[in-house]
Design a protein around this motif. Structure first.
Motif, PDB file in Angstrom:
ATOM      1  N   ALA A 123       0.829  -1.207   0.000  1.00  0.00           N
ATOM      2  CA  ALA A 123       0.000   0.000   0.000  1.00  0.00           C
ATOM      3  C   ALA A 123       0.864   1.259   0.000  1.00  0.00           C
ATOM      4  N   GLU A 124       1.972   1.215   0.754  1.00  0.00           N
ATOM      5  CA  GLU A 124       2.833   2.387   0.849  1.00  0.00           C
ATOM      6  C   GLU A 124       4.085   2.272  -0.028  1.00  0.00           C
ATOM      7  N   ASN A 125       4.257   1.098  -0.671  1.00  0.00           N
ATOM      8  CA  ASN A 125       5.400   0.840  -1.531  1.00  0.00           C
ATOM      9  C   ASN A 125       6.729   1.138  -0.823  1.00  0.00           C
ATOM     10  N   ARG A 126       6.852   0.567   0.377  1.00  0.00           N
ATOM     11  CA  ARG A 126       8.089   0.783   1.132  1.00  0.00           C
ATOM     12  C   ARG A 126       8.396  -0.454   1.972  1.00  0.00           C
ATOM     13  N   LEU A 127       9.631  -0.532   2.403  1.00  0.00           N
ATOM     14  CA  LEU A 127      10.085  -1.603   3.284  1.00  0.00           C
ATOM     15  C   LEU A 127       9.438  -1.405   4.653  1.00  0.00           C
ATOM     16  N   SER A 128       8.768  -2.457   5.174  1.00  0.00           N
ATOM     17  CA  SER A 128       8.094  -2.322   6.464  1.00  0.00           C
ATOM     18  C   SER A 128       8.749  -3.149   7.563  1.00  0.00           C
ATOM     19  N   GLY A 129       9.729  -3.953   7.210  1.00  0.00           N
ATOM     20  CA  GLY A 129      10.400  -4.774   8.200  1.00  0.00           C
ATOM     21  C   GLY A 129      11.134  -5.915   7.512  1.00  0.00           C
ATOM     22  N   ALA A 130      11.507  -6.908   8.316  1.00  0.00           N
ATOM     23  CA  ALA A 130      12.214  -8.062   7.766  1.00  0.00           C
ATOM     24  C   ALA A 130      11.935  -9.280   8.632  1.00  0.00           C
ATOM     25  N   GLU A 131      11.974 -10.449   8.008  1.00  0.00           N
ATOM     26  CA  GLU A 131      11.868 -11.715   8.735  1.00  0.00           C
ATOM     27  C   GLU A 131      13.269 -12.282   8.856  1.00  0.00           C
ATOM     28  N   ALA A 132      13.601 -12.802  10.031  1.00  0.00           N
ATOM     29  CA  ALA A 132      14.880 -13.474  10.236  1.00  0.00           C
ATOM     30  C   ALA A 132      14.672 -14.965   9.989  1.00  0.00           C
ATOM     31  N   LEU A 133      15.455 -15.535   9.092  1.00  0.00           N
ATOM     32  CA  LEU A 133      15.321 -16.933   8.717  1.00  0.00           C
ATOM     33  C   LEU A 133      16.636 -17.660   8.926  1.00  0.00           C
TER      34      LEU A 133
END
Length: 145
Positions: A123-133
């Motif tokens: 919706a905002e076309n931006r990075l919102s976070g990350a998942e650690a795998l």
């Protein structure tokens, strides 16, 4: 014969067919299921049974016992279950043991890697976070999720 703890062995010779073993197993289960009087309490037991047949499931007593036990373990703790040995059971057990020992070695040799996967807000076309795998860098299988 008592093998260990609550594990018992029953050896029957000269069975005409495999289904005769099933009949014996069912008779054993019925006998074990007879209620036992323990003072004022009545105790009812159940028996899960693993079956291996000579010569298809093993040529030696050790192989037959191991394969019957593998079939028993395959019942996954179901009360009153009866399971014939099948090669697939042995293969799965062997694969699981191999995987467990490889995982222990991977921990010792620090074969695990941390990866980050970005999370995007569309919706905002931006990075919102990350998942650690965690990924396993296996020496033969490559990168394992």
């Amino acid at each position: 014969a008592r093998a260990d703890g609550d594990t018992f062995l029953c050896v029957v010779g000269n069975l005409p067919r495999g289904d005769a073993a099933l009949g014996i197993a069912e008779r054993l289960q019925r006998m074990v299921a007879n209620p036992l009087a323990m003072g004022d309490t009545e105790l009812t037991l159940s028996a899960s049974i693993g079956i291996s047949l000579f010569p298809d499931d093993g040529a030696t007593p050790g192989e037959l016992i191991d394969n019957a036990f593998a079939a028993l373990v395959h019942t996954k703790g179901q009360k009153g279950a009866c399971q014939f040995f099948a090669n697939e059971i042995s293969n799965r057990a062997r694969e699981r043991l191999t995987l467990e020992s490889e995982l222990r070695l991977a921990l010792q040799e620090r074969q695990f890697e941390l990866h980050f996967q970005p999370r995007m807000s569309l919706a905002e076309n931006r990075l919102s976070g990350a998942e650690a795998l965690v990924r396993w860098r296996h020496p033969v299988r490559g990168l394992v999720p």
